[in-house]
Structure formats: C-alpha cells, structure tokens
Design an enzyme around this catalytic site. Sequence first.
Site, PDB file in Angstrom:
ATOM      1  N   TYR A 141       0.823  -1.212   0.000  1.00  0.00           N
ATOM      2  CA  TYR A 141       0.000   0.000   0.000  1.00  0.00           C
ATOM      3  C   TYR A 141       0.858   1.263   0.000  1.00  0.00           C
ATOM      4  CZ  TYR A 141      -4.559  -2.114   1.107  1.00  0.00           C
ATOM      5  OH  TYR A 141      -5.750  -2.810   1.073  1.00  0.00           O
ATOM      6  N   LYS A 189       3.468 -15.411   3.004  1.00  0.00           N
ATOM      7  CA  LYS A 189       3.639 -16.173   1.754  1.00  0.00           C
ATOM      8  C   LYS A 189       5.140 -16.434   1.632  1.00  0.00           C
ATOM      9  CE  LYS A 189       1.961 -17.984  -2.025  1.00  0.00           C
ATOM     10  NZ  LYS A 189       1.066 -19.144  -2.024  1.00  0.00           N
ATOM     11  N   ASP A 221      -2.710 -18.459   1.376  1.00  0.00           N
ATOM     12  CA  ASP A 221      -3.749 -19.182   0.630  1.00  0.00           C
ATOM     13  C   ASP A 221      -4.401 -20.245   1.513  1.00  0.00           C
ATOM     14  OD1 ASP A 221      -1.276 -20.424   0.590  1.00  0.00           O
ATOM     15  OD2 ASP A 221      -1.376 -21.091  -1.487  1.00  0.00           O
ATOM     16  N   ASP A 245      -6.011  -7.051   4.685  1.00  0.00           N
ATOM     17  CA  ASP A 245      -7.182  -6.432   4.049  1.00  0.00           C
ATOM     18  C   ASP A 245      -8.098  -7.524   3.508  1.00  0.00           C
ATOM     19  OD1 ASP A 245      -8.790  -4.385   2.890  1.00  0.00           O
ATOM     20  OD2 ASP A 245      -7.897  -4.892   0.946  1.00  0.00           O
ATOM     21  N   ASP A 249     -11.860  -9.049   5.221  1.00  0.00           N
ATOM     22  CA  ASP A 249     -13.169  -9.038   4.545  1.00  0.00           C
ATOM     23  C   ASP A 249     -13.746 -10.453   4.508  1.00  0.00           C
ATOM     24  OD1 ASP A 249     -13.239  -6.309   3.980  1.00  0.00           O
ATOM     25  OD2 ASP A 249     -13.974  -6.651   1.939  1.00  0.00           O
TER      26      ASP A 249
HETATM   27  C1  IPM Z   1     -10.154  -1.355   4.540  1.00  0.00           C
HETATM   28  C2  IPM Z   1     -10.475  -0.822   3.165  1.00  0.00           C
HETATM   29  C3  IPM Z   1      -9.350   0.113   2.730  1.00  0.00           C
HETATM   30  C4  IPM Z   1      -8.070  -0.698   2.678  1.00  0.00           C
HETATM   31  C5  IPM Z   1      -9.613   0.831   1.404  1.00  0.00           C
HETATM   32  C6  IPM Z   1     -10.916   1.615   1.443  1.00  0.00           C
HETATM   33  C7  IPM Z   1      -8.464   1.703   1.005  1.00  0.00           C
HETATM   34  O1  IPM Z   1     -10.665  -1.862   2.265  1.00  0.00           O
HETATM   35  O2  IPM Z   1     -10.030  -0.544   5.492  1.00  0.00           O
HETATM   36  O3  IPM Z   1     -10.054  -2.567   4.688  1.00  0.00           O
HETATM   37  O4  IPM Z   1      -7.797  -1.368   1.677  1.00  0.00           O
HETATM   38  O5  IPM Z   1      -7.325  -0.666   3.662  1.00  0.00           O
HETATM   39 MG    MG Z   2     -10.672  -3.786   3.161  1.00  0.00          MG
END
Ligand code: IPM
Ligand code: MG
Length: 368
Positions: A141, A189, A221, A245, A249
């Site tokens: 990032y 990884k 993975d 990240d 999710d």
């Molecule tokens: C998160 C989001 C952010 C990230 C985006 C919106 C930049 O997905 O906070 O997980 O990737 O960190």
């Molecule tokens: Mg995210």
Amino acid sequence: MKKRIVLLPGDGIGKEVMHSAKEVLTAIAEEYNHTFSFETHEIGGAAIDQYGTPLPETTVDACKQADAVLLGAVGGPKWDNNPSHLRPERGLLGIRKALDLYANLRPIKGFKNLLHASPLKEEIVSGSDLLIVRELTGGIYFGTPSERRDNGESVVDTLAYTRREIERIVDKAFQAAQGRRGKLTSVDKANVLESSKMWREIVEEKKAQYPEVSVEHVLVDAAAMKLITNPASFDVVVTENMFGDILSDEASVLTGSLGMLPSASLNESGVGLYEPVHGSAPDIAGKGLANPVAMILSAALMLRYSFELEDEAKIIEDAVQSVLDAGYHTADLQIPNGRKVGTEEMTKLIVDYIRTLNASKCIASCYY
Ligand code: IPM
Ligand code: MG
C-alpha cells in the site's frame, strides 16, 4: 474524564452512523460523568467536494490534536472515475500514515442470535472468536510510488517493510494473544516472497519473549481456506497490510453480519482511529436504514483502547447485545420473529438501555 474526539463522518452512511455513535457517547458521558468534546471534519469524497482534496490539512491537524478519532466510511460512485490522487480512499490511507496507525485490530465474533445468517453452517461458525491484527502503514500500500512505465506497457507496485515495522506489529499481536486464548497464527507467503521470509524470521525471534503464546505459521492461501473450513481454530491472526485487508473481509462475513463489526487502528502513543469494517453503502445512504452497530461498537473500542474506560466500553457492548436479544435489527439482518427498525430507532434503543442501566444501578446503590 475529559477527552477531545474528532469525528470524520466521511461519505454515504458514514454520516448517519456517526450521528448514532455521537448520541451513544453523549449518553455515556452524561451517565458516567465524563466530558467528551466533539469536533467534526471532512475526509474522503465529502472533502474532495468541499476542499478539492480527500484529506485537507485542517483535518490532519485536528486529528493530531485529538485524543481519539472516529471515522464513518469513505467512497462512493460519484468519485469512482477520479484520478487516483483524488479518490476518497486516499484520504483514509493518508490519515493512517499521518497518524502512524500501524496496528489495525479487527475483532470478529458472532452474535448468538445472528449465527443463522452466516453463509457457513452454524456448526462450523459457532464458537468463532478471532482477532485479526493487520499491519496498516507499510507493505504494498505504501511502497515507492506506483508507476506506469514504458509508455503504459508495464506497471510497478513495490512491497517494502523495515525490520522495525514488522517487529512492532508482531509485538502488538503477541500482546493481544496474551490477553486472549494464547494462540497466534502468523500469516505470510514465505514460500514465495522475501518480505514474508523476513516476517516469519521475526515472529520466530520474538516468540521467546512470549512463552505462554503458542505460534503457528500459515501461508496466506491456506489461511483463506482454513477461515472457511475451521474458523473457530483461530485466536489472533497477525499479517501484513494487503493480506490483512483481504482476510479481514473474508472473515467479516463469517458471522453473517458485516454491519456489526468494529475496528481500531492504533499508533505507538495510544492515539487511535476507530471505524466500522463496512463501507459507505451508497445504495442505502440517506434513507435511515443503515445499521449503526459497527460504528457504535467502534466507539466502544475507542473507550477501551484509547481512554481505558473498560466498564463503559462493556456497557455499550452489553447494550447492543440486549437490543439484539430483544429481537430488534436493521434491514441488513434477519432475526426470526424479530422487529425491523431504522438507524434512529436502533440507536435510541441502545441509548435507552445505557440510561436505564445506570438509573437502575443508582436506585440499587443509592436507596438500598
Ligand atoms: C479497509 C479498506 C481500505 C483498505 C480501502 C478503502 C483503502 O478496504 O479498510 O479494509 O484497503 O485498507
Ligand atoms: Mg478492506
């Protein structure tokens, strides 16, 4: 206790859920004799519209002066075609970097009466209670600026970490594991990436300092697979920025309730930024339908981690659980025989619980 809190509602439902968090914090302040002052600033798309940048200097300065920051959500279709420096997400990445919020804590725990809403079978998901500790200010990032080369025929993104950046997040994760069930899963990884090999070496070096914590290394993975097949086997998961990240999710849907999950991003001096894991949900923004719980629970994390107000944090968490137990839920959730309510009513129920709880304590301790 006197604290200055900066509110960054951002875009979409961010504004509505921030309003809810403020009401809950106001109730806590009044009931438990604290003085919380609130100052609102723009970030993301709202800041682009008003100031021509996703992260105005005034916002950064205010956050630096604050004791803690609450953030709603950023982004929306309106800004999707903007050049990358004018995307709302830049505001979020910029404030993480400006405050050096290297440790992102994402607790994922199912609420009892919502487990049926999980995409996984109840028997697989039940008992899941994990904490993802995601490195937040390094890795791909924030590598040397990404660039298009050769007249747009090639592209470069870089993944860089310093030893120190890895050490501090690994320490944070070990400490979190000490305060929980004592199990740390480090995800990398290392069969491919040099950065992951160094990450693994550092975790191995550190484990002698935390003898009561058991450590396992899992490739990313395989970790993605295990999160679905055996989520209850995880306690604390530590990983670099982008893996974190993606995995967070994935893990967030285990409990069937993305609208319920809070997060904390902390720096070394304890100043934190607290935000829901969900996004700005532009499709329901402004309709009074948003689930305010993730934002309200993020405010609870702020009380716990930045202000050390554990009791008050617990009260908010209990209030949320009781309101759900009573069957109330917003449109994103389904509770059998429950009652669907909007953002405002959900907030009011939580606030009422907090006020009643305190009043009943007073009756008990003041008169008997
Ligand atoms: C998160 C989001 C952010 C990230 C985006 C919106 C930049 O997905 O906070 O997980 O990737 O960190
Ligand atoms: Mg995210």
